[in-house]
Design a protein around this motif. Sequence first.
Motif, PDB file in Angstrom:
ATOM      1  N   PHE A  19       0.852  -1.178   0.000  1.00 27.22           N
ATOM      2  CA  PHE A  19       0.000   0.000   0.000  1.00 27.22           C
ATOM      3  C   PHE A  19       0.893   1.235   0.000  1.00 27.22           C
ATOM      4  O   PHE A  19       1.718   1.411   0.889  1.00 27.22           O
ATOM      5  CB  PHE A  19      -0.898  -0.018   1.246  1.00 27.22           C
ATOM      6  N   ASP A  20       0.740   2.070  -1.014  1.00 31.63           N
ATOM      7  CA  ASP A  20       1.612   3.232  -1.182  1.00 31.63           C
ATOM      8  C   ASP A  20       0.800   4.511  -1.032  1.00 31.63           C
ATOM      9  O   ASP A  20      -0.073   4.800  -1.846  1.00 31.63           O
ATOM     10  CB  ASP A  20       2.272   3.175  -2.567  1.00 31.63           C
ATOM     11  N   LEU A  21       1.080   5.276   0.008  1.00 27.15           N
ATOM     12  CA  LEU A  21       0.381   6.538   0.244  1.00 27.15           C
ATOM     13  C   LEU A  21       1.101   7.733  -0.377  1.00 27.15           C
ATOM     14  O   LEU A  21       0.604   8.857  -0.294  1.00 27.15           O
ATOM     15  CB  LEU A  21       0.212   6.783   1.747  1.00 27.15           C
ATOM     16  N   SER A  22       2.230   7.503  -1.009  1.00 29.87           N
ATOM     17  CA  SER A  22       3.013   8.621  -1.551  1.00 29.87           C
ATOM     18  C   SER A  22       2.308   9.310  -2.720  1.00 29.87           C
ATOM     19  O   SER A  22       2.609  10.461  -3.021  1.00 29.87           O
ATOM     20  CB  SER A  22       4.396   8.141  -1.987  1.00 29.87           C
ATOM     21  N   THR A  23       1.381   8.631  -3.362  1.00 29.09           N
ATOM     22  CA  THR A  23       0.669   9.239  -4.492  1.00 29.09           C
ATOM     23  C   THR A  23      -0.620   9.937  -4.055  1.00 29.09           C
ATOM     24  O   THR A  23      -1.338  10.470  -4.894  1.00 29.09           O
ATOM     25  CB  THR A  23       0.328   8.181  -5.555  1.00 29.09           C
ATOM     26  N   THR A  24      -0.907   9.925  -2.768  1.00 29.60           N
ATOM     27  CA  THR A  24      -2.110  10.575  -2.262  1.00 29.60           C
ATOM     28  C   THR A  24      -1.949  12.083  -2.365  1.00 29.60           C
ATOM     29  O   THR A  24      -0.976  12.649  -1.881  1.00 29.60           O
ATOM     30  CB  THR A  24      -2.387  10.155  -0.807  1.00 29.60           C
ATOM     31  N   THR A  25      -2.913  12.730  -2.989  1.00 26.60           N
ATOM     32  CA  THR A  25      -2.837  14.169  -3.224  1.00 26.60           C
ATOM     33  C   THR A  25      -3.177  14.946  -1.952  1.00 26.60           C
ATOM     34  O   THR A  25      -3.875  14.438  -1.069  1.00 26.60           O
ATOM     35  CB  THR A  25      -3.807  14.572  -4.350  1.00 26.60           C
ATOM     36  N   PRO A  26      -2.711  16.198  -1.865  1.00 28.51           N
ATOM     37  CA  PRO A  26      -3.034  17.019  -0.684  1.00 28.51           C
ATOM     38  C   PRO A  26      -4.538  17.189  -0.467  1.00 28.51           C
ATOM     39  O   PRO A  26      -5.011  17.175   0.672  1.00 28.51           O
ATOM     40  CB  PRO A  26      -2.371  18.366  -0.983  1.00 28.51           C
ATOM     41  N   GLU A  27      -5.298  17.330  -1.561  1.00 28.46           N
ATOM     42  CA  GLU A  27      -6.742  17.493  -1.397  1.00 28.46           C
ATOM     43  C   GLU A  27      -7.385  16.230  -0.836  1.00 28.46           C
ATOM     44  O   GLU A  27      -8.397  16.297  -0.133  1.00 28.46           O
ATOM     45  CB  GLU A  27      -7.410  17.931  -2.700  1.00 28.46           C
ATOM     46  N   ALA A  28      -6.804  15.076  -1.121  1.00 23.11           N
ATOM     47  CA  ALA A  28      -7.333  13.833  -0.561  1.00 23.11           C
ATOM     48  C   ALA A  28      -7.109  13.789   0.956  1.00 23.11           C
ATOM     49  O   ALA A  28      -7.987  13.364   1.705  1.00 23.11           O
ATOM     50  CB  ALA A  28      -6.692  12.628  -1.230  1.00 23.11           C
ATOM     51  N   TRP A  29      -5.943  14.234   1.392  1.00 21.07           N
ATOM     52  CA  TRP A  29      -5.673  14.291   2.835  1.00 21.07           C
ATOM     53  C   TRP A  29      -6.594  15.291   3.526  1.00 21.07           C
ATOM     54  O   TRP A  29      -7.105  15.031   4.615  1.00 21.07           O
ATOM     55  CB  TRP A  29      -4.210  14.651   3.104  1.00 21.07           C
ATOM     56  N   LEU A  30      -6.827  16.430   2.880  1.00 25.48           N
ATOM     57  CA  LEU A  30      -7.709  17.440   3.454  1.00 25.48           C
ATOM     58  C   LEU A  30      -9.148  16.918   3.526  1.00 25.48           C
ATOM     59  O   LEU A  30      -9.836  17.102   4.539  1.00 25.48           O
ATOM     60  CB  LEU A  30      -7.639  18.736   2.640  1.00 25.48           C
ATOM     61  N   ALA A  31      -9.597  16.267   2.474  1.00 20.56           N
ATOM     62  CA  ALA A  31     -10.946  15.680   2.484  1.00 20.56           C
ATOM     63  C   ALA A  31     -11.058  14.612   3.570  1.00 20.56           C
ATOM     64  O   ALA A  31     -12.085  14.519   4.262  1.00 20.56           O
ATOM     65  CB  ALA A  31     -11.283  15.089   1.113  1.00 20.56           C
ATOM     66  N   LEU A  32     -10.009  13.826   3.750  1.00 22.75           N
ATOM     67  CA  LEU A  32     -10.009  12.808   4.807  1.00 22.75           C
ATOM     68  C   LEU A  32     -10.090  13.456   6.187  1.00 22.75           C
ATOM     69  O   LEU A  32     -10.821  12.983   7.063  1.00 22.75           O
ATOM     70  CB  LEU A  32      -8.761  11.930   4.699  1.00 22.75           C
ATOM     71  N   ALA A  33      -9.367  14.560   6.367  1.00 18.60           N
ATOM     72  CA  ALA A  33      -9.424  15.270   7.657  1.00 18.60           C
ATOM     73  C   ALA A  33     -10.839  15.785   7.931  1.00 18.60           C
ATOM     74  O   ALA A  33     -11.357  15.620   9.050  1.00 18.60           O
ATOM     75  CB  ALA A  33      -8.422  16.427   7.657  1.00 18.60           C
ATOM     76  N   PHE A  34     -11.475  16.370   6.929  1.00 15.41           N
ATOM     77  CA  PHE A  34     -12.851  16.834   7.115  1.00 15.41           C
ATOM     78  C   PHE A  34     -13.803  15.667   7.341  1.00 15.41           C
ATOM     79  O   PHE A  34     -14.759  15.777   8.116  1.00 15.41           O
ATOM     80  CB  PHE A  34     -13.321  17.677   5.917  1.00 15.41           C
ATOM     81  N   PHE A  35     -13.545  14.551   6.695  1.00 12.33           N
ATOM     82  CA  PHE A  35     -14.374  13.373   6.898  1.00 12.33           C
ATOM     83  C   PHE A  35     -14.293  12.893   8.342  1.00 12.33           C
ATOM     84  O   PHE A  35     -15.303  12.548   8.957  1.00 12.33           O
ATOM     85  CB  PHE A  35     -13.946  12.254   5.929  1.00 12.33           C
ATOM     86  N   TRP A  36     -13.075  12.871   8.900  1.00  9.23           N
ATOM     87  CA  TRP A  36     -12.910  12.455  10.291  1.00  9.23           C
ATOM     88  C   TRP A  36     -13.547  13.456  11.249  1.00  9.23           C
ATOM     89  O   TRP A  36     -14.153  13.063  12.251  1.00  9.23           O
ATOM     90  CB  TRP A  36     -11.434  12.238  10.616  1.00  9.23           C
ATOM     91  N   LEU A  37     -13.419  14.750  10.952  1.00  3.37           N
ATOM     92  CA  LEU A  37     -14.097  15.747  11.769  1.00  3.37           C
ATOM     93  C   LEU A  37     -15.609  15.541  11.733  1.00  3.37           C
ATOM     94  O   LEU A  37     -16.282  15.650  12.760  1.00  3.37           O
ATOM     95  CB  LEU A  37     -13.755  17.161  11.290  1.00  3.37           C
ATOM     96  N   LEU A  38     -16.123  15.252  10.547  1.00  3.90           N
ATOM     97  CA  LEU A  38     -17.549  14.971  10.398  1.00  3.90           C
ATOM     98  C   LEU A  38     -17.944  13.756  11.232  1.00  3.90           C
ATOM     99  O   LEU A  38     -18.941  13.768  11.953  1.00  3.90           O
ATOM    100  CB  LEU A  38     -17.888  14.748   8.918  1.00  3.90           C
ATOM    101  N   THR A  59     -24.244  20.573  16.679  1.00  3.91           N
ATOM    102  CA  THR A  59     -23.631  19.488  15.903  1.00  3.91           C
ATOM    103  C   THR A  59     -24.292  19.264  14.550  1.00  3.91           C
ATOM    104  O   THR A  59     -23.609  18.952  13.575  1.00  3.91           O
ATOM    105  CB  THR A  59     -23.655  18.178  16.703  1.00  3.91           C
ATOM    106  N   GLU A  60     -25.599  19.409  14.471  1.00  2.00           N
ATOM    107  CA  GLU A  60     -26.281  19.125  13.202  1.00  2.00           C
ATOM    108  C   GLU A  60     -25.864  20.111  12.113  1.00  2.00           C
ATOM    109  O   GLU A  60     -25.555  19.713  10.983  1.00  2.00           O
ATOM    110  CB  GLU A  60     -27.793  19.167  13.396  1.00  2.00           C
ATOM    111  N   GLN A  66     -19.480  20.454   7.401  1.00  2.00           N
ATOM    112  CA  GLN A  66     -18.344  19.546   7.220  1.00  2.00           C
ATOM    113  C   GLN A  66     -18.594  18.600   6.050  1.00  2.00           C
ATOM    114  O   GLN A  66     -17.669  18.290   5.295  1.00  2.00           O
ATOM    115  CB  GLN A  66     -18.086  18.761   8.507  1.00  2.00           C
ATOM    116  N   LEU A  67     -19.834  18.180   5.870  1.00  2.00           N
ATOM    117  CA  LEU A  67     -20.169  17.332   4.728  1.00  2.00           C
ATOM    118  C   LEU A  67     -19.981  18.104   3.423  1.00  2.00           C
ATOM    119  O   LEU A  67     -19.480  17.550   2.437  1.00  2.00           O
ATOM    120  CB  LEU A  67     -21.603  16.813   4.844  1.00  2.00           C
ATOM    121  N   ILE A  68     -20.351  19.369   3.420  1.00  2.00           N
ATOM    122  CA  ILE A  68     -20.125  20.211   2.237  1.00  2.00           C
ATOM    123  C   ILE A  68     -18.637  20.264   1.914  1.00  2.00           C
ATOM    124  O   ILE A  68     -18.230  20.133   0.756  1.00  2.00           O
ATOM    125  CB  ILE A  68     -20.712  21.621   2.463  1.00  2.00           C
TER     126      ILE A  68
END
Length: 184
Positions: A19-38, A59-60, A66-68
């Motif tokens: 599994f190689d995370l080196s090709t993961t784009t910055p926007e993917a990491w940012l979207a993942l962070a917002f997903f976890w916050l959500l 929260t609602e 956060q979903l947006i």
Amino acid sequence: MSDKIISDDGEFHTEDEEFDLSTTTPEAWLALAFFWLLGLTVFYQFITRYVFNDSAAWTEEIARYQLIAVVFIGAAIGVVKNNHIQVDFFYRHMPARLGRLMSGFVDLVRIAFFAAAVVMTVQMMLKIGNQTRITVVDLPMNIVYALCLLGFAVMLLRSVQVAVIHYRRGYSVLERPDATMQDR
């Protein structure tokens, strides 16, 4: 190792793929962070509502924003991977030169669409200013629109990059559906 998952002795054998995370784009990491916050926000809402029987009111609405963010920033992942919806049926039956022209036209229309979205989002943000506030927390609504703007801007940048890749290699996935963005 053989292709058999269950060996002759009845044992289960598998190997994990690398599994190689080196090709993961910055926007993917940012979207993942917002997903976890959500996820954490919804979990907090669940706990306060069903465990403490005193639902946190904020929260609602915050989860909605956060979903947006997940959707607009995450959509850039589809652009960079060139995974947008496409109908390649026509490309299989039209002459190669016409297919190439149509594919280039699709790239230009995509770029124009995201450029227009960036411009219109900025215009909307300027028009509403900081007067419109988020209901439950006293912050400007432009924070939410800035996340949409960021998503559109990244999609614009990535669509230009995709168009350049298509131009340099001489074909797109519309013309060759089995191709990926890594094929250069």
